[in-house]
Design a protein around this motif. Sequence first.
Motif, PDB file in Angstrom:
ATOM      1  N   LEU A   1       0.829  -1.206   0.000  1.00 31.27           N
ATOM      2  CA  LEU A   1       0.000   0.000   0.000  1.00 31.27           C
ATOM      3  C   LEU A   1       0.862   1.254   0.000  1.00 31.27           C
ATOM      4  O   LEU A   1       0.587   2.227  -0.732  1.00 31.27           O
ATOM      5  CB  LEU A   1      -0.920  -0.006   1.221  1.00 31.27           C
ATOM      6  CG  LEU A   1      -2.012  -1.077   1.272  1.00 31.27           C
ATOM      7  CD1 LEU A   1      -2.724  -1.041   2.622  1.00 31.27           C
ATOM      8  CD2 LEU A   1      -3.015  -0.890   0.153  1.00 31.27           C
ATOM      9  N   THR A   2       1.909   1.244   0.830  1.00 32.98           N
ATOM     10  CA  THR A   2       2.791   2.418   0.917  1.00 32.98           C
ATOM     11  C   THR A   2       3.456   2.703  -0.425  1.00 32.98           C
ATOM     12  O   THR A   2       3.534   3.867  -0.860  1.00 32.98           O
ATOM     13  CB  THR A   2       3.855   2.195   1.997  1.00 32.98           C
ATOM     14  OG1 THR A   2       3.211   1.944   3.259  1.00 32.98           O
ATOM     15  CG2 THR A   2       4.759   3.404   2.129  1.00 32.98           C
ATOM     16  N   GLU A   3       3.949   1.667  -1.089  1.00 30.89           N
ATOM     17  CA  GLU A   3       4.590   1.862  -2.388  1.00 30.89           C
ATOM     18  C   GLU A   3       3.614   2.387  -3.434  1.00 30.89           C
ATOM     19  O   GLU A   3       4.011   3.074  -4.377  1.00 30.89           O
ATOM     20  CB  GLU A   3       5.212   0.544  -2.848  1.00 30.89           C
ATOM     21  CG  GLU A   3       6.407   0.119  -1.998  1.00 30.89           C
ATOM     22  CD  GLU A   3       6.953  -1.237  -2.412  1.00 30.89           C
ATOM     23  OE1 GLU A   3       6.269  -1.944  -3.201  1.00 30.89           O
ATOM     24  OE2 GLU A   3       8.048  -1.598  -1.940  1.00 30.89           O
ATOM     25  N   ALA A   4       2.333   2.083  -3.264  1.00 31.64           N
ATOM     26  CA  ALA A   4       1.315   2.595  -4.181  1.00 31.64           C
ATOM     27  C   ALA A   4       0.791   3.960  -3.761  1.00 31.64           C
ATOM     28  O   ALA A   4      -0.091   4.524  -4.427  1.00 31.64           O
ATOM     29  CB  ALA A   4       0.164   1.602  -4.263  1.00 31.64           C
ATOM     30  N   GLY A   5       1.342   4.503  -2.650  1.00 33.97           N
ATOM     31  CA  GLY A   5       0.904   5.814  -2.167  1.00 33.97           C
ATOM     32  C   GLY A   5      -0.480   5.778  -1.560  1.00 33.97           C
ATOM     33  O   GLY A   5      -1.219   6.762  -1.632  1.00 33.97           O
ATOM     34  N   LEU A   6      -0.838   4.651  -0.940  1.00 33.19           N
ATOM     35  CA  LEU A   6      -2.186   4.469  -0.424  1.00 33.19           C
ATOM     36  C   LEU A   6      -2.169   4.061   1.049  1.00 33.19           C
ATOM     37  O   LEU A   6      -1.164   3.572   1.558  1.00 33.19           O
ATOM     38  CB  LEU A   6      -2.920   3.381  -1.221  1.00 33.19           C
ATOM     39  CG  LEU A   6      -3.103   3.615  -2.714  1.00 33.19           C
ATOM     40  CD1 LEU A   6      -3.605   2.346  -3.386  1.00 33.19           C
ATOM     41  CD2 LEU A   6      -4.060   4.774  -2.972  1.00 33.19           C
ATOM     42  N   VAL A   7      -3.282   4.271   1.703  1.00 30.17           N
ATOM     43  CA  VAL A   7      -3.545   3.710   3.028  1.00 30.17           C
ATOM     44  C   VAL A   7      -4.935   3.102   2.979  1.00 30.17           C
ATOM     45  O   VAL A   7      -5.768   3.456   2.133  1.00 30.17           O
ATOM     46  CB  VAL A   7      -3.471   4.763   4.155  1.00 30.17           C
ATOM     47  CG1 VAL A   7      -2.080   5.340   4.281  1.00 30.17           C
ATOM     48  CG2 VAL A   7      -4.495   5.880   3.922  1.00 30.17           C
TER      49      VAL A   7
END
Length: 284
Positions: free
Chosen positions: A37-43
């Motif tokens: 999720l972090t690598e995709a810029g998401l939470v």
Amino acid sequence: MPPTELAVSIAFEPPLDRIDQLTFGFRQSAERFITGLTEAGLVTTAITISMRSERGERSTRTWLHPRWFTAGDVLDRVRWQLQGSSNIDHGLASPVELVEVVPETLDDAAEHEEGLWGSGPDERIHSGLARVQSMLGHDGVVTAVPSGGRLLLDRRILVPWGSVPPGGEAAVAERRNRPWPGTIPGAAPSTVFDTAVPVEVVDATGLAVAVDERSTVSAAPARFFALSDWHVIDGWAGPWSIDERWWDDDGHHRVHRLQVLDDSGEAWLLILEEQHWRAEARYD
């Protein structure tokens, strides 16, 4: 729909029957889930955890978070879901062979970044409650959600921190907005007893005060005994009567309530049910 590549799963061979083994075995998967999720810029603020036992039984539950999930939060939810139907000291009834976590609600991580001056009081409250919950378990930290009902305890639902009320928020709001004949008018009491306090209510002659089927008191209440002390009544109002499910012999519920003001200036809400008086709440 969240991208399928953001979900993680792990198969256990052989299946595991201990909660501590399962959570330890899923730790790396939880970290991989959050890293993806972090690598995709998401939470994610909502996840669905699915478990399958070696007998083919499934346990699926959606969990919410008041902020966003970390790897530790995911592990906590896996453990709580396992504990929901098992005893942590004696292992699981059926060994688990598969655990899967799917993000249900995704947000841009930039919208959840800390501000220039830190996370602020609300975020610190969220963090503190989440830490306490991780130690005490899912039901160890609850918040009160206003609902609907005639009795005060019916108008409060205790919901585990970060969870939705039973039936969903829309169902609770619908119940709260219904008309509830027989509810007490005015502001609600500040203290509602989880277990109503037994009291004795008497008139000026010392006789017990009763209420008949027409909601008429036998005499003006003069004193009441509660919490190991007698209280002189300076004023009172009511009774407000509730007669629920009068057509059902098993479900019939009839109560009468009085508001009383004692000589110390404290107001109480007293309830009479089956000829027994109790204190339902106090106006502090």
